[in-house]
Design a protein around this motif. Structure first.
Motif, short mmCIF file in Angstrom:
data_model
loop_
_atom_site.label_atom_id
_atom_site.label_comp_id
_atom_site.label_asym_id
_atom_site.label_seq_id
_atom_site.Cartn_x
_atom_site.Cartn_y
_atom_site.Cartn_z
N LEU A 135 0.88 -1.16 0.00
CA LEU A 135 0.00 0.00 0.00
C LEU A 135 0.92 1.22 0.00
O LEU A 135 1.69 1.41 0.94
N THR A 137 1.41 5.45 -0.50
CA THR A 137 0.69 6.72 -0.48
C THR A 137 0.74 7.39 -1.85
O THR A 137 1.54 7.02 -2.72
N GLU A 164 -2.88 4.71 -1.74
CA GLU A 164 -3.72 5.12 -0.62
C GLU A 164 -4.49 6.41 -0.95
O GLU A 164 -4.28 7.46 -0.33
N HIS A 166 -7.41 7.80 -0.20
CA HIS A 166 -8.49 7.59 0.75
C HIS A 166 -9.77 8.35 0.41
O HIS A 166 -10.85 7.99 0.88
N ILE A 356 -7.17 2.06 4.52
CA ILE A 356 -6.08 1.16 4.91
C ILE A 356 -6.63 -0.24 5.18
O ILE A 356 -6.04 -1.25 4.76
#
Length: 419
Positions: A135, A137, A164, A166, A356
């Protein structure tokens, strides 16, 4: 209910987003106790995570980080264990400590990468080549060619690789994405995202040297736009413009090439109708005013041939005024830090946490043989394959600024390239 094995996880990066700790002490942003570390400690409490490690460059920071995590997480939430194995050990300084840490892992384990932008590619590739799920960013990489390498590595080594992003899990954004599908052909998109000038203190070590504000912030809304337009339109051309003068002056004194505000103008071509073209404007700044009541000002506008969408993510109709500090708008949909009635961490429904957890669940499902990494490409998740156009636009924007020209985006065979 599937009985999935616990996942061993290495957190790469020890900064604000992982721990809430910065070089000058506890963060003053909206991430005072971090996101990644807190989520990992809670998922371990809930039985999804096994061993936890954390790797940085300077091992001398770990005593202060451990004290910060214990005081602000361990002592605040019931049953919360903040222990982890550290790298590099004994206070050593080692920019490649991640290799030692990854070498101690086993295929099927996972890493979560929150490090300076230029390091995402080598760390992620090193892990995937050893069968480790990743994972990473945003931005996944700074170069489109590197993003393509990570797509190939994830397929070759049969591992999960998510970026990531989000905001895809923000209920307002995901609902808007779904509603945009009924608004006809794409016509116009405009996004603004900024952070206060104080962030230049936090990011001084890399601001303007290692990356820029477009990579750091516009990556969010470029990804949302690419997600909305997936299978509807493709970007074809990027022109960038930048404002300067604040970051390089007193008291921030960033390196001379640091931009304050970057705008990307992007042409989009419908894949369904040759006559329909769209325009998108993505702007990001890290020189916004202090005391604006929000850490990140962020809003976007989408217009299709049959309607439009307005989203103001920074102001959710929830504000608090305090005598000493004035008015502040809060966003508990992202991370809820107040404990539950029983005293436990209560932020499992925040989209910062969910982003996450979705990765952790995917890696565990692949390890159990109940899913293939490629399955997630079709689920709307921000997989490394699903996010390639975000990197293409960001990379093209950087080239446009550096070379003062328009940059084209096109597909060559199975790969996206710049021209």
């Amino acid at each position: 209910m599937l009985n999935l094995s616990k996942l061993n996880v290495l957190m790469c990066g020890t900064g604000e987003y992982t721990t809430g700790w910065t070089g000058s002490g506890a963060s003053t942003s909206d991430k005072k106790i971090g996101v990644v570390g807190l989520t990992m400690f809670d998922l371990r409490r809930l039985g999804k995570i096994g061993k936890l490690g954390m790797v940085g460059v300077n091992g001398g920071k770990f005593p202060a980080i451990r004290q910060h995590l214990q005081e602000n997480i361990g002592n605040v939430y019931k049953d919360m264990d903040t222990s982890f194995e550290e790298y590099p050990k004994e206070g050593n300084i080692n920019p490649e400590a991640y290799k030692e840490a990854i070498d101690k892992m086993s295929p099927g384990d996972a890493i979560i990468v929150f490090t300076p932008d230029s390091t995402h590619h080598p760390i992620s590739l090193y892990a995937m080549e050893r069968g480790i799920h990743v994972l990473v960013t945003k931005p996944a990489t700074k170069l489109l060619s590197h993003h393509n390498e990570l797509i190939a590595a994830a397929r070759k080594h049969n591992v999960v690789c998510f970026v990531e992003h989000h905001k895809r899990f923000d209920p307002m954004y995901s609902d808007a994405k779904a509603r945009a599908q009924a608004l006809g052909e794409f016509n116009f998109f405009n996004a603004w995202m900024s952070q206060p000038k104080s962030q230049l203190e936090t990011f001084r070590a890399w601001a303007g040297k290692d990356s820029d504000i477009s990579y750091y912030l516009s990556s969010h809304h470029i990804d949302i736009c690419c997600w909305i337009l997936q299978d509807k339109a493709i970007p074809t051309r990027v022109v960038a413009s930048a404002a300067t003068g604040i970051a390089t002056g007193e008291p921030y004194n960033c390196v001379p090439q640091t931009e304050d505000t970057i705008t990307l103008l992007v042409d989009w071509q419908s894949t369904k109708s040759p006559g329909h073209k769209g325009t998108a404007v993505y702007t990001a700044s890290w020189t916004a005013p202090l005391k604006a009541g929000v850490h990140s000002a962020q809003h976007w506008y989408y217009m299709g041939s049959k309607g439009d969408i307005n989203v103001d993510q920074a102001h959710r109709g929830y504000d608090i005024t305090v005598d000493e500090t004035g008015k502040t708008w809060y966003n508990p949909f992202y991370m809820k830090y107040s404990p539950s009635e029983s005293g436990h961490f209560d932020g499992q429904r925040g989209y910062g946490y969910i982003s996450i957890e979705k990765f952790i669940d995917a890696a565990r499902e692949v390890n159990a043989g109940v899913a293939k990494p490629s399955d997630y490409d079709g689920h709307g998740y921000p997989t490394i394959a699903n996010t390639v156009l975000t990197t293409a636009i960001l990379n093209a924007g950087r080239i446009s600024l550096d070379e003062k020209r328009a940059v084209g985006i096109k597909k060559s065979g199975d790969e996206w390239i710049l021209e």
